[in-house]
Design a protein around this motif. Structure first.
Motif, PDB file in Angstrom:
ATOM      1  N   PRO A 296      24.358  -6.607 -24.645  1.00  0.00           N
ATOM      2  CA  PRO A 296      23.875  -6.081 -25.347  1.00  0.00           C
ATOM      3  C   PRO A 296      24.119  -4.401 -25.016  1.00  0.00           C
ATOM      4  CG  PRO A 296      21.618  -6.600 -24.573  1.00  0.00           C
ATOM      5  CD  PRO A 296      23.283  -7.598 -23.880  1.00  0.00           C
ATOM      6  N   GLN A 297      24.400  -4.200 -23.719  1.00  0.00           N
ATOM      7  CA  GLN A 297      25.081  -2.345 -22.524  1.00  0.00           C
ATOM      8  C   GLN A 297      25.996  -2.402 -22.806  1.00  0.00           C
ATOM      9  OE1 GLN A 297      23.026  -3.125 -18.977  1.00  0.00           O
ATOM     10  NE2 GLN A 297      20.720  -3.266 -18.850  1.00  0.00           N
ATOM     11  N   LEU A 298      26.998  -3.231 -22.505  1.00  0.00           N
ATOM     12  CA  LEU A 298      28.386  -2.693 -23.142  1.00  0.00           C
ATOM     13  C   LEU A 298      28.791  -2.066 -24.892  1.00  0.00           C
ATOM     14  CD1 LEU A 298      31.724  -2.927 -21.924  1.00  0.00           C
ATOM     15  CD2 LEU A 298      31.853  -5.167 -22.435  1.00  0.00           C
ATOM     16  N   GLY A 299      27.897  -3.034 -25.087  1.00  0.00           N
ATOM     17  CA  GLY A 299      28.167  -2.685 -27.032  1.00  0.00           C
ATOM     18  C   GLY A 299      29.759  -2.885 -27.852  1.00  0.00           C
ATOM     19  N   LEU A 300      29.761  -4.354 -27.215  1.00  0.00           N
ATOM     20  CA  LEU A 300      31.264  -4.724 -27.225  1.00  0.00           C
ATOM     21  C   LEU A 300      30.580  -4.735 -29.089  1.00  0.00           C
ATOM     22  CD1 LEU A 300      34.655  -4.931 -27.422  1.00  0.00           C
ATOM     23  CD2 LEU A 300      33.365  -7.553 -27.014  1.00  0.00           C
ATOM     24  N   ASP A 301      31.584  -5.008 -30.543  1.00  0.00           N
ATOM     25  CA  ASP A 301      31.658  -5.212 -31.764  1.00  0.00           C
ATOM     26  C   ASP A 301      32.114  -6.117 -31.796  1.00  0.00           C
ATOM     27  OD1 ASP A 301      31.507  -5.792 -34.312  1.00  0.00           O
ATOM     28  OD2 ASP A 301      31.699  -3.437 -34.713  1.00  0.00           O
ATOM     29  N   TYR A 302      31.982  -7.399 -31.519  1.00  0.00           N
ATOM     30  CA  TYR A 302      32.957  -8.664 -31.671  1.00  0.00           C
ATOM     31  C   TYR A 302      33.063  -8.882 -33.039  1.00  0.00           C
ATOM     32  CZ  TYR A 302      34.490 -13.010 -30.751  1.00  0.00           C
ATOM     33  OH  TYR A 302      35.808 -13.926 -30.086  1.00  0.00           O
ATOM     34  N   SER A 303      32.738  -7.711 -34.038  1.00  0.00           N
ATOM     35  CA  SER A 303      33.129  -8.832 -35.095  1.00  0.00           C
ATOM     36  C   SER A 303      34.748  -7.595 -35.650  1.00  0.00           C
ATOM     37  CB  SER A 303      32.199  -7.887 -36.573  1.00  0.00           C
ATOM     38  OG  SER A 303      31.770  -6.206 -36.418  1.00  0.00           O
ATOM     39  N   ARG A 304      34.986  -6.879 -34.538  1.00  0.00           N
ATOM     40  CA  ARG A 304      36.583  -6.074 -34.851  1.00  0.00           C
ATOM     41  C   ARG A 304      37.248  -6.576 -33.337  1.00  0.00           C
ATOM     42  NH1 ARG A 304      33.666  -1.647 -33.217  1.00  0.00           N
ATOM     43  NH2 ARG A 304      35.552  -1.275 -32.877  1.00  0.00           N
ATOM     44  N   VAL A 305      36.697  -8.110 -32.910  1.00  0.00           N
ATOM     45  CA  VAL A 305      37.645  -8.137 -32.014  1.00  0.00           C
ATOM     46  C   VAL A 305      38.640  -8.788 -32.391  1.00  0.00           C
ATOM     47  CG1 VAL A 305      37.361  -9.240 -29.051  1.00  0.00           C
ATOM     48  CG2 VAL A 305      35.850  -7.494 -30.224  1.00  0.00           C
ATOM     49  N   VAL A 306      39.753  -9.444 -31.240  1.00  0.00           N
ATOM     50  CA  VAL A 306      40.866  -9.935 -31.440  1.00  0.00           C
ATOM     51  C   VAL A 306      41.328 -10.457 -30.313  1.00  0.00           C
ATOM     52  CG1 VAL A 306      42.163  -9.331 -33.624  1.00  0.00           C
ATOM     53  CG2 VAL A 306      42.981  -8.071 -32.232  1.00  0.00           C
ATOM     54  N   HIS A 307      42.129 -11.706 -30.009  1.00  0.00           N
ATOM     55  CA  HIS A 307      42.153 -11.595 -28.952  1.00  0.00           C
ATOM     56  C   HIS A 307      43.675 -11.520 -28.045  1.00  0.00           C
ATOM     57  CE1 HIS A 307      43.873 -15.402 -25.778  1.00  0.00           C
ATOM     58  NE2 HIS A 307      42.622 -14.968 -25.488  1.00  0.00           N
ATOM     59  N   GLY A 308      43.633 -10.679 -27.356  1.00  0.00           N
ATOM     60  CA  GLY A 308      45.154  -9.436 -27.199  1.00  0.00           C
ATOM     61  C   GLY A 308      46.459 -10.723 -26.088  1.00  0.00           C
ATOM     62  N   ASP A 309      45.589 -10.946 -24.813  1.00  0.00           N
ATOM     63  CA  ASP A 309      46.586 -12.150 -23.719  1.00  0.00           C
ATOM     64  C   ASP A 309      45.940 -13.474 -23.014  1.00  0.00           C
ATOM     65  OD1 ASP A 309      49.222 -12.325 -22.674  1.00  0.00           O
ATOM     66  OD2 ASP A 309      48.924 -10.890 -21.868  1.00  0.00           O
TER      67      ASP A 309
END
Length: 150
Positions: free
Chosen positions: A75-88
């Motif tokens: 939670p401290q990082l704050g990454l919004d996983y709903s917008r994440v795609v696998h890049g490599d």
């Protein structure tokens, strides 16, 4: 909002051991359509110098990506996983994954970049067996797409 650069270098605790089984390896090999007998036949694997069946190179993704969940869910990082795609994805092996291995993964944030409003995070997963021997390093790149302007 851009991810916090101070997270670069942060390492998360090792995962509980994952026991690699022959059946999981066989199922994975079949699912990717790879007929290599070293993945399904212990005698074929032994003829190649292995102690048991080995896993296809991408098999380890299942456990390294699960371990990367510690980063994703921080939670401290704050990454919004709903917008994440696998890049490599890349792997650097010391030895193949074998049936009977009990593997643990330690994840580290290697880099965080922002490009065109997208957050790009590189995660390194170090995979060790129960004896503490290095098996493989997995490099995962995730891209959190920029939020659309309202």
């Amino acid at each position: 909002m851009a991810l916090d650069q101070s997270f670069v270098g942060r390492t998360y605790p090792p995962t509980d051991p994952y026991e690699v089984g022959r059946e999981k390896i066989r199922e994975f090999a079949e699912s990717i359509g790879d007929p290599n007998p070293a993945y399904t036949d212990a005698e074929a694997a032994k003829a190649l110098g292995y102690s048991d069946v080995i896993a296809p190179p991408t098999f380890v993704f299942a456990i390294t990506f699960k371990a990367a969940g510690q980063v994703i869910e921080d939670p401290q990082l704050g990454l919004d996983y709903s917008r994440v795609v696998h890049g490599d994805q890349k792997f650097a092996y010391t030895r193949p994954v074998r049936s009977g291995d009990r593997l643990s993964v330690t994840s580290t944030i290697e880099a965080i970049k922002t490009m065109a409003g997208n957050d790009i995070i590189d995660i390194r997963g170090e995979v060790y067996d129960e004896a503490g021997e290095h098996v493989v390093t997995a490099f995962t790149k995730l891209v959190a797409r920029a939020a659309k302007e309202a």
